[in-house]
Scaffold this active site. Structure first.
Site, PDB file in Angstrom:
ATOM      1  CE  LYS A  23      -2.917   2.701   3.127  1.00 40.61           C
ATOM      2  NZ  LYS A  23      -1.936   3.795   3.266  1.00 40.61           N
ATOM      3  CG  ASN A  24       2.769   2.491   3.464  1.00 32.26           C
ATOM      4  OD1 ASN A  24       1.672   3.044   3.438  1.00 32.26           O
ATOM      5  ND2 ASN A  24       3.269   1.979   4.573  1.00 32.26           N
ATOM      6  CG  ASP A 117      -4.707   5.858   8.669  1.00 35.36           C
ATOM      7  OD1 ASP A 117      -5.891   5.627   8.384  1.00 35.36           O
ATOM      8  OD2 ASP A 117      -3.760   5.129   8.335  1.00 35.36           O
ATOM      9  CG  ASP A 306       2.570   2.198   9.104  1.00 35.48           C
ATOM     10  OD1 ASP A 306       2.244   3.279   9.633  1.00 35.48           O
ATOM     11  OD2 ASP A 306       2.540   2.010   7.878  1.00 35.48           O
TER      12      ASP A 306
END
Length: 424
Positions: A23-24, A117, A306
């Site tokens: 995702k990153n 987030d 994370d």
């Protein structure tokens, strides 16, 4: 209608799980397609909510984006809009990464301030300062970053902190700047190496990927290419923590274990037996209750922020007392409030949390505040008695494709349920 997960406690996870693209990384790779006219193809894309959101951001500036399974084809026109202010911008933090390529390509950009987030302050000062060093003006106006330059010229740029986002934006602006740019104290994450690899495949000249100094020699134009996203080390680590917490036996494939050296070393200290398979994956077996381990979050190659919720969750069911120190995002410890709902014995003081492990947590309704907190609460629910309701699971869907299906296949009992929570 809201959704939540019903997580039944007592599961032991056993089996094999495949990790897909990071995702990153994928969102930044998609943004990099803006740098070259034509069609860039990104493969091994994770099927998560953020990918179509980034596609909407790219469409808002004139791209055609087709997503088919794990492949995204991004066709960038000769004439782009410099305004990236679609509603999708407010839904994901990574949307700000269009700033660098728009500046590199068009020498101007109006980019809506991003959402994402709720993990703490993440200002754009370093992004803007980097662009200013390259010769641009950059201000915040009406909720947007507004940047413009007559010409971008290479410069020596020192980052106060090895910010991944700032490194990526400056890098993508610099590849089409005149002369040579040196980025010192650059981020070193595997995802930075991945975007450097893509840019070099497009024709950029970059040296030092994976080190704290990136040297970029500007070129006039870039060409579209095809690129495979690296495996998601955060998702791979999530499965490793899941095995350790549930005293399971998992084979994790599709991620380079060398990207998780420190994480796997910590889990070995907690009692896990771990066997890596070259750069393809690893097996982790946790035979007994995990032992307490201390964690300190730092930029890569340190322990990733994370993963801090998983460190807290593991500590909550370990034998002994753990100290967790958060050095990156101050609001990450919001997760601990939800762990206390599950009976966790944890206290915070500034950047530190002390967690005393207990044998078993107790089920309760809990709320995810971000992607990793949500996944951490699901893993904690697997170690609780009864059924734990995890709410605001849209966060989890942003980072974990087929999370419920994978967990059930590995021996968990978890269901996605529609309904409204009792708490407002």
């Amino acid at each position: 209608m809201s959704e939540h997960f019903d997580v039944h406690g007592g599961a032991r996870l056993v089996g094999e799980v495949e990790v897909v693209g990071a995702k990153n990384s994928v969102l930044k790779l998609m943004a990099a397609a803006l740098l070259a006219e034509g069609t860039t193809t990104i493969t091994n894309c994770p099927q998560i909510l953020d990918v179509p959101l980034m596609a909407d951001v790219l469409r808002s500036v004139g791209c055609e984006v087709v997503i088919d399974g794990d492949t995204a084809k991004i066709t960038t026109p000769s004439e782009l809009s410099y305004r990236a202010d679609s509603p999708a911008m407010g839904k994901l933090r990574a949307s700000v990464c269009v700033l660098g390529p728009l500046m590199g390509r068009l020498k101007q950009a109006v980019v809506a301030l991003p959402g994402g987030d709720a993990i703490g302050s993440r200002p754009l000062d370093m992004h803007q300062n980097g662009l200013r060093k390259l010769g641009a003006t950059s201000t915040i106006e009406h909720g947007c970053v507004v940047a413009k330059a007559e010409v971008l010229r290479g410069a020596q740029i020192w980052l106060d902190f090895p910010s991944v986002g700032a490194t990526e934006n400056i890098l993508m602006a610099a590849v089409l700047a005149e002369g040579t740019t040196v980025i010192d104290n650059a981020a070193r994450e595997p995802e930075i190496i991945d975007i450097c690899t893509l840019l070099v495949e497009m024709g950029a000249k970059i040296e030092g990927a994976g080190t704290s100094t990136l040297t970029v020699t500007g070129v006039e134009t870039l060409s579209p290419t095809e690129h495979r996203v690296i495996g998601d080390r955060i998702v791979g680590a999530t499965w490793a923590f899941a095995a350790a917490m549930t005293r399971g036996d998992l084979t994790v494939r599709g991620v380079n274990p060398h990207h998780l050296d420190l994480v796997l070393d910590k889990l070995r200290a907690a009692g896990a037996d771990i066997t890596p398979f070259g750069d393809e994956g690893f097996r982790i077996v946790q035979a007994e209750r995990p032992k307490s381990v201390d964690f300190v979050t730092l930029p890569y190659p340190g322990f990733a922020t994370d993963l801090q919720p998983f460190a807290v969750a593991l500590s909550a069911v370990s034998e002994g007392t753990s100290m967790i120190t958060e050095n990156v995002y101050e609001a990450r410890f919001r997760f601990i409030e939800e762990m206390i709902r599950l009976g966790g014995d944890a206290r915070t003081d500034g950047h530190h949390a002390v967690v005393r492990g207990i044998e078993r947590l107790s089920s309760a309704p809990v709320w995810a505040s971000d992607i990793r907190a949500g996944a951490g609460l699901v893993l904690a629910g697997l170690c609780a008695d009864g059924i734990t309701e995890v709410w605001d699971v849209f966060h989890i869907d942003r980072g974990y494709p087929h999370f419920v299906e994978n967990l059930n296949r590995l021996g968990a009992k978890i269901a996605r349920v529609e309904g409204e929570p009792e708490r407002a």
